[in-house]
Design a protein around this motif. Structure first.
Motif, mmCIF file in Angstrom:
data_model
loop_
_atom_site.group_PDB
_atom_site.id
_atom_site.type_symbol
_atom_site.label_atom_id
_atom_site.label_comp_id
_atom_site.label_asym_id
_atom_site.label_seq_id
_atom_site.Cartn_x
_atom_site.Cartn_y
_atom_site.Cartn_z
ATOM 1 N N MET A 1 0.853 -1.158 0.000
ATOM 2 C CA MET A 1 0.000 0.000 0.000
ATOM 3 C C MET A 1 0.903 1.226 0.000
ATOM 4 S SD MET A 1 -3.129 0.792 2.666
ATOM 5 C CE MET A 1 -3.750 -0.847 2.561
ATOM 6 N N SER A 2 0.527 2.244 -0.720
ATOM 7 C CA SER A 2 1.347 3.449 -0.787
ATOM 8 C C SER A 2 1.339 4.158 0.557
ATOM 9 C CB SER A 2 0.850 4.387 -1.881
ATOM 10 O OG SER A 2 -0.291 5.083 -1.434
ATOM 11 N N ASP A 3 2.353 4.998 0.773
ATOM 12 C CA ASP A 3 2.434 5.759 2.014
ATOM 13 C C ASP A 3 1.212 6.638 2.219
ATOM 14 O OD1 ASP A 3 4.857 4.646 2.634
ATOM 15 O OD2 ASP A 3 6.037 6.327 1.891
ATOM 16 N N THR A 4 0.737 7.249 1.142
ATOM 17 C CA THR A 4 -0.417 8.141 1.243
ATOM 18 C C THR A 4 -1.653 7.383 1.703
ATOM 19 O OG1 THR A 4 0.467 9.509 -0.519
ATOM 20 C CG2 THR A 4 -1.873 9.766 -0.020
ATOM 21 N N VAL A 5 -1.891 6.229 1.097
ATOM 22 C CA VAL A 5 -3.068 5.437 1.477
ATOM 23 C C VAL A 5 -2.906 4.907 2.893
ATOM 24 C CG1 VAL A 5 -4.457 3.411 0.924
ATOM 25 C CG2 VAL A 5 -3.596 4.858 -0.908
ATOM 26 N N THR A 6 -1.694 4.457 3.236
ATOM 27 C CA THR A 6 -1.445 3.960 4.591
ATOM 28 C C THR A 6 -1.714 5.060 5.608
ATOM 29 O OG1 THR A 6 0.231 2.420 3.788
ATOM 30 C CG2 THR A 6 0.288 2.957 6.135
ATOM 31 N N LYS A 7 -1.183 6.264 5.361
ATOM 32 C CA LYS A 7 -1.402 7.386 6.281
ATOM 33 C C LYS A 7 -2.881 7.737 6.365
ATOM 34 C CE LYS A 7 3.188 9.274 5.758
ATOM 35 N NZ LYS A 7 4.015 10.292 5.133
ATOM 36 N N TYR A 8 -3.570 7.643 5.254
ATOM 37 C CA TYR A 8 -5.003 7.919 5.234
ATOM 38 C C TYR A 8 -5.726 7.004 6.215
ATOM 39 C CZ TYR A 8 -9.827 7.851 3.502
ATOM 40 O OH TYR A 8 -11.190 7.865 3.395
ATOM 41 N N PHE A 9 -5.436 5.708 6.133
ATOM 42 C CA PHE A 9 -6.128 4.755 6.996
ATOM 43 C C PHE A 9 -5.649 4.843 8.437
ATOM 44 C CE2 PHE A 9 -7.240 2.736 2.939
ATOM 45 C CZ PHE A 9 -8.612 2.673 3.127
ATOM 46 N N GLU A 10 -4.383 5.226 8.661
ATOM 47 C CA GLU A 10 -3.887 5.393 10.022
ATOM 48 C C GLU A 10 -4.583 6.559 10.713
ATOM 49 O OE1 GLU A 10 0.298 5.897 9.541
ATOM 50 O OE2 GLU A 10 0.691 3.755 9.384
ATOM 51 N N ASN A 11 -4.978 7.574 9.932
ATOM 52 C CA ASN A 11 -5.594 8.769 10.494
ATOM 53 C C ASN A 11 -7.100 8.639 10.686
ATOM 54 O OD1 ASN A 11 -3.214 10.210 10.733
ATOM 55 N ND2 ASN A 11 -3.300 10.876 8.604
ATOM 56 N N ILE A 26 -10.388 11.948 -3.143
ATOM 57 C CA ILE A 26 -9.450 11.401 -4.128
ATOM 58 C C ILE A 26 -9.136 9.944 -3.798
ATOM 59 C CG2 ILE A 26 -7.139 11.610 -5.128
ATOM 60 C CD1 ILE A 26 -9.018 13.959 -5.853
ATOM 61 N N VAL A 27 -8.810 9.689 -2.542
ATOM 62 C CA VAL A 27 -8.501 8.319 -2.117
ATOM 63 C C VAL A 27 -9.728 7.430 -2.285
ATOM 64 C CG1 VAL A 27 -7.813 6.856 -0.164
ATOM 65 C CG2 VAL A 27 -6.691 9.079 -0.533
ATOM 66 N N ASP A 28 -10.887 7.927 -1.898
ATOM 67 C CA ASP A 28 -12.123 7.153 -2.045
ATOM 68 C C ASP A 28 -12.382 6.799 -3.512
ATOM 69 O OD1 ASP A 28 -12.518 7.325 0.683
ATOM 70 O OD2 ASP A 28 -13.941 8.982 0.549
ATOM 71 N N ASP A 29 -12.151 7.767 -4.409
ATOM 72 C CA ASP A 29 -12.358 7.518 -5.839
ATOM 73 C C ASP A 29 -11.403 6.455 -6.367
ATOM 74 O OD1 ASP A 29 -14.349 9.422 -5.829
ATOM 75 O OD2 ASP A 29 -13.157 10.969 -6.833
ATOM 76 N N VAL A 30 -10.140 6.517 -5.945
ATOM 77 C CA VAL A 30 -9.152 5.530 -6.404
ATOM 78 C C VAL A 30 -9.501 4.144 -5.868
ATOM 79 C CG1 VAL A 30 -6.724 4.832 -6.252
ATOM 80 C CG2 VAL A 30 -7.319 7.218 -6.751
ATOM 81 N N ILE A 31 -9.898 4.075 -4.615
ATOM 82 C CA ILE A 31 -10.293 2.784 -4.033
ATOM 83 C C ILE A 31 -11.472 2.205 -4.805
ATOM 84 C CG2 ILE A 31 -11.333 1.693 -1.994
ATOM 85 C CD1 ILE A 31 -9.559 3.618 -0.304
#
Length: 81
Positions: A1-11, A26-31
């Motif tokens: 998982m990319s750092d951005t997505v990982t940080k998203y879920f950590e937060n 943006i993350v929701d759209d990519v998912i």
């Protein structure tokens, strides 16, 4: 998982109800696109990526072909002025 997505879920605070959490569209759209692509792949190949029996070199070849396609798309876009 990319750092951005990982940080998203950590937060994402799991104590806050899902419908009240702040999310990144943006993350929701990519998912969502990943999920759609996965569904198409399962229909087309009758297996998940996880369960795909192809070996190491087959996946390397798939990756190489995808990256070659990407360079063609980049060149096409560069030439559109």
């Amino acid at each position: 998982m990319s750092d951005t997505v990982t940080k998203y879920f950590e937060n994402v605070d799991s104590t806050i109800p899902v419908d009240l959490r702040q999310t990144d569209k943006i993350v929701d759209d990519v998912i969502s696109k990943y999920r759609q692509r996965s569904e198409l792949g399962i229909q087309k190949y009758n297996t998940t990526l996880q369960d795909n029996p192809d070996g190491f070199y087959a996946f390397l070849n798939h990756l190489q072909e995808e990256l070659m396609d990407a360079t063609l798309y980049i060149e096409k876009l560069k030439q559109q002025k």
